[in-house]
Design a protein around this motif. Structure first.
Motif, PDB file in Angstrom:
ATOM      1  N   LEU A  13       0.852  -1.196   0.000  1.00 45.53           N
ATOM      2  CA  LEU A  13       0.000   0.000   0.000  1.00 45.53           C
ATOM      3  C   LEU A  13       0.885   1.242   0.000  1.00 45.53           C
ATOM      4  CD1 LEU A  13      -2.924   1.037   0.093  1.00 45.53           C
ATOM      5  CD2 LEU A  13      -2.737   1.052   2.576  1.00 45.53           C
ATOM      6  N   PRO A  14       1.367   1.644  -1.180  1.00 45.11           N
ATOM      7  CA  PRO A  14       2.247   2.809  -1.240  1.00 45.11           C
ATOM      8  C   PRO A  14       1.521   4.088  -0.808  1.00 45.11           C
ATOM      9  CG  PRO A  14       1.844   1.915  -3.439  1.00 45.11           C
ATOM     10  CD  PRO A  14       1.133   1.040  -2.469  1.00 45.11           C
ATOM     11  N   ASP A  15       2.277   5.057  -0.336  1.00 42.61           N
ATOM     12  CA  ASP A  15       1.703   6.301   0.174  1.00 42.61           C
ATOM     13  C   ASP A  15       0.846   7.023  -0.850  1.00 42.61           C
ATOM     14  OD1 ASP A  15       2.752   5.915   2.664  1.00 42.61           O
ATOM     15  OD2 ASP A  15       4.385   7.358   2.443  1.00 42.61           O
ATOM     16  N   ASP A  16       1.192   6.921  -2.138  1.00 46.97           N
ATOM     17  CA  ASP A  16       0.413   7.659  -3.134  1.00 46.97           C
ATOM     18  C   ASP A  16      -0.985   7.069  -3.336  1.00 46.97           C
ATOM     19  OD1 ASP A  16       1.113   5.382  -4.558  1.00 46.97           O
ATOM     20  OD2 ASP A  16       2.106   6.456  -6.190  1.00 46.97           O
ATOM     21  N   GLU A  17      -1.276   5.925  -2.699  1.00 52.43           N
ATOM     22  CA  GLU A  17      -2.616   5.343  -2.751  1.00 52.43           C
ATOM     23  C   GLU A  17      -3.402   5.605  -1.463  1.00 52.43           C
ATOM     24  OE1 GLU A  17      -2.637   1.240  -3.937  1.00 52.43           O
ATOM     25  OE2 GLU A  17      -1.152   1.589  -5.522  1.00 52.43           O
ATOM     26  N   THR A  18      -2.846   6.412  -0.573  1.00 53.64           N
ATOM     27  CA  THR A  18      -3.510   6.732   0.689  1.00 53.64           C
ATOM     28  C   THR A  18      -3.775   8.228   0.764  1.00 53.64           C
ATOM     29  OG1 THR A  18      -1.420   7.075   1.853  1.00 53.64           O
ATOM     30  CG2 THR A  18      -2.338   4.847   1.894  1.00 53.64           C
ATOM     31  N   LYS A  19      -4.583   8.610   1.740  1.00 55.11           N
ATOM     32  CA  LYS A  19      -4.809  10.021   1.999  1.00 55.11           C
ATOM     33  C   LYS A  19      -3.602  10.566   2.750  1.00 55.11           C
ATOM     34  CE  LYS A  19      -9.817   9.854   2.243  1.00 55.11           C
ATOM     35  NZ  LYS A  19     -10.987   9.994   3.093  1.00 55.11           N
ATOM     36  N   PHE A  44      -3.736  -1.826  12.075  1.00 53.70           N
ATOM     37  CA  PHE A  44      -3.779  -1.283  10.711  1.00 53.70           C
ATOM     38  C   PHE A  44      -4.844  -1.996   9.889  1.00 53.70           C
ATOM     39  CE2 PHE A  44      -2.624  -1.906   6.284  1.00 53.70           C
ATOM     40  CZ  PHE A  44      -2.718  -0.595   5.834  1.00 53.70           C
ATOM     41  N   LYS A  45      -4.848  -3.320   9.942  1.00 50.46           N
ATOM     42  CA  LYS A  45      -5.808  -4.090   9.148  1.00 50.46           C
ATOM     43  C   LYS A  45      -7.244  -3.756   9.541  1.00 50.46           C
ATOM     44  CE  LYS A  45      -2.644  -7.965   8.683  1.00 50.46           C
ATOM     45  NZ  LYS A  45      -2.372  -9.335   9.135  1.00 50.46           N
ATOM     46  N   ARG A  46      -7.492  -3.663  10.827  1.00 49.96           N
ATOM     47  CA  ARG A  46      -8.854  -3.359  11.278  1.00 49.96           C
ATOM     48  C   ARG A  46      -9.275  -1.956  10.857  1.00 49.96           C
ATOM     49  NH1 ARG A  46     -10.695  -6.535  16.427  1.00 49.96           N
ATOM     50  NH2 ARG A  46      -9.533  -8.461  16.123  1.00 49.96           N
ATOM     51  N   LEU A  47      -8.375  -0.989  10.973  1.00 54.89           N
ATOM     52  CA  LEU A  47      -8.698   0.367  10.531  1.00 54.89           C
ATOM     53  C   LEU A  47      -8.960   0.390   9.029  1.00 54.89           C
ATOM     54  CD1 LEU A  47      -6.138   2.474  12.599  1.00 54.89           C
ATOM     55  CD2 LEU A  47      -8.624   2.418  12.891  1.00 54.89           C
ATOM     56  N   GLY A  51     -12.484   1.254   6.670  1.00 59.74           N
ATOM     57  CA  GLY A  51     -12.539   2.313   5.679  1.00 59.74           C
ATOM     58  C   GLY A  51     -11.471   3.378   5.808  1.00 59.74           C
ATOM     59  N   SER A  52     -10.582   3.248   6.768  1.00 50.48           N
ATOM     60  CA  SER A  52      -9.510   4.226   6.901  1.00 50.48           C
ATOM     61  C   SER A  52      -8.538   4.085   5.731  1.00 50.48           C
ATOM     62  CB  SER A  52      -8.748   4.027   8.214  1.00 50.48           C
ATOM     63  OG  SER A  52      -7.595   4.853   8.239  1.00 50.48           O
ATOM     64  N   ASN A  53      -8.187   5.191   5.166  1.00 47.56           N
ATOM     65  CA  ASN A  53      -7.193   5.195   4.092  1.00 47.56           C
ATOM     66  C   ASN A  53      -6.022   6.090   4.509  1.00 47.56           C
ATOM     67  OD1 ASN A  53      -6.207   4.309   1.656  1.00 47.56           O
ATOM     68  ND2 ASN A  53      -7.171   5.939   0.481  1.00 47.56           N
ATOM     69  N   ALA A  54      -5.817   6.204   5.823  1.00 45.39           N
ATOM     70  CA  ALA A  54      -4.732   7.020   6.354  1.00 45.39           C
ATOM     71  C   ALA A  54      -3.430   6.219   6.343  1.00 45.39           C
ATOM     72  CB  ALA A  54      -5.048   7.460   7.780  1.00 45.39           C
ATOM     73  N   ARG A  55      -2.340   6.934   6.333  1.00 45.75           N
ATOM     74  CA  ARG A  55      -1.028   6.308   6.473  1.00 45.75           C
ATOM     75  C   ARG A  55      -0.862   5.909   7.934  1.00 45.75           C
ATOM     76  NH1 ARG A  55       2.150  10.785   2.755  1.00 45.75           N
ATOM     77  NH2 ARG A  55       0.801  10.438   0.967  1.00 45.75           N
ATOM     78  N   PHE A  56      -0.265   4.774   8.176  1.00 39.58           N
ATOM     79  CA  PHE A  56      -0.209   4.207   9.526  1.00 39.58           C
ATOM     80  C   PHE A  56       1.235   4.082   9.992  1.00 39.58           C
ATOM     81  CE2 PHE A  56      -0.019   0.778  12.593  1.00 39.58           C
ATOM     82  CZ  PHE A  56      -1.103   1.049  13.421  1.00 39.58           C
ATOM     83  N   VAL A  57       1.478   4.492  11.225  1.00 41.85           N
ATOM     84  CA  VAL A  57       2.796   4.339  11.850  1.00 41.85           C
ATOM     85  C   VAL A  57       2.599   3.644  13.191  1.00 41.85           C
ATOM     86  CG1 VAL A  57       4.805   5.528  12.803  1.00 41.85           C
ATOM     87  CG2 VAL A  57       3.665   6.456  10.776  1.00 41.85           C
ATOM     88  N   GLY A  58       3.269   2.527  13.380  1.00 41.73           N
ATOM     89  CA  GLY A  58       3.274   1.841  14.671  1.00 41.73           C
ATOM     90  C   GLY A  58       4.569   2.142  15.394  1.00 41.73           C
ATOM     91  N   VAL A  59       4.462   2.716  16.584  1.00 44.73           N
ATOM     92  CA  VAL A  59       5.649   3.075  17.365  1.00 44.73           C
ATOM     93  C   VAL A  59       5.914   1.979  18.385  1.00 44.73           C
ATOM     94  CG1 VAL A  59       6.625   4.733  19.001  1.00 44.73           C
ATOM     95  CG2 VAL A  59       5.250   5.539  17.065  1.00 44.73           C
TER      96      VAL A  59
END
Length: 176
Positions: A13-19, A44-47, A51-59
Motif C-alpha cells: 500500500l504505497p503512500d500515493d494510494e492513501t490520503k 492497521f488491518k482493522r482500521l 474504511g480508513s485510508n490514512a497512512r499508519f505508523v506503529g511506534v
C-alpha cells in the motif's frame, strides 16, 4: 542496537494510494517487540477494513521490562522525548495519535516535547485525567472519564492529591 526502522513506502500500500492523513499508534507496557509489530499490523488491518485510508505508523518503544514497571515508565518518558524527531516525516496537523495504557505516557511526553497532533486518543490510559485536564476539568468530561463505580468518590482522592490524605509527619505526604 535499535530496532529496524521502515519509513519508506510499503510494498502492498504505497503512500500515493492513501490520503495524506496519519494514524500513529503507541503500544503499552510489557509488550515485546514482536508482539508490538503484530498488534500494529492487526490495528492497521482493522482500521483499513473499517474504511480508513490514512497512512499508519506503529511506534515500538522499550516497555517490555518484565515486573519492573517503574523502569518502563522511565523508558516511556525517554521515548516521548525522542518521538517528535523520530516522527519528523509525519504532518502533525493531519495526525491522529493513539496511545494505549503506558503508551500514553510516551504520547503525552511527545506532545509536551513539541509533537502537536490534530487529535489524540487515549485508550486505557495509565495516567489520571487531572494530569492532562488539571483541576479545571469540566463536569461532563469528568463524569465520562471516570469509571462508574468511582464516581461517588470526591476529587480529594485524585492521584494528584493522594499524598495530602496523610498526616504531615507521614513520609507518604512528601510523595508527588
Amino acid at each position: 542496537i535499535g530496532r529496524a526502522r521502515q519509513v519508506g513506502d510499503p510494498d502492498g500500500l504505497p503512500d500515493d494510494e492513501t490520503k495524506a492523513h496519519w494514524v500513529v499508534l503507541i503500544h503499552g507496557y510489557n509488550v515485546p517487540g514482536d508482539a508490538a509489530r503484530g498488534w500494529h499490523a492487526e490495528t492497521f488491518k482493522r482500521l483499513h477494513v473499517l474504511g480508513s485510508n490514512a497512512r499508519f505508523v506503529g511506534v515500538t518503544w522499550n516497555g517490555d521490562t518484565g515486573f519492573d514497571y517503574h523502569l518502563a515508565v522511565y523508558h516511556a518518558f525517554q521515548a516521548g522525548d525522542a518521538l517528535p524527531r523520530a516522527l519528523g516525516f509525519v504532518d502533525p496537523s493531519r495526525t491522529l495519535l493513539i496511545g494505549h495504557s503506558l503508551g500514553n505516557i510516551v504520547a503525552s511526553q511527545a506532545v509536551q516535547a513539541g509533537f502537536t497532533p490534530a487529535h489524540y486518543l487515549l485508550l486505557n490510559a495509565a495516567l489520571p485525567i487531572e494530569a492532562l485536564a488539571g483541576r479545571n476539568n469540566s463536569q461532563p468530561q469528568t463524569e465520562e472519564m471516570t469509571e462508574e463505580y468511582w464516581r461517588p468518590y470526591g476529587s480529594r482522592l485524585y492521584a494528584a492529591d493522594w499524598a495530602k490524605l496523610f498526616a504531615p509527619s507521614d513520609f507518604r505526604r512528601t510523595l508527588s
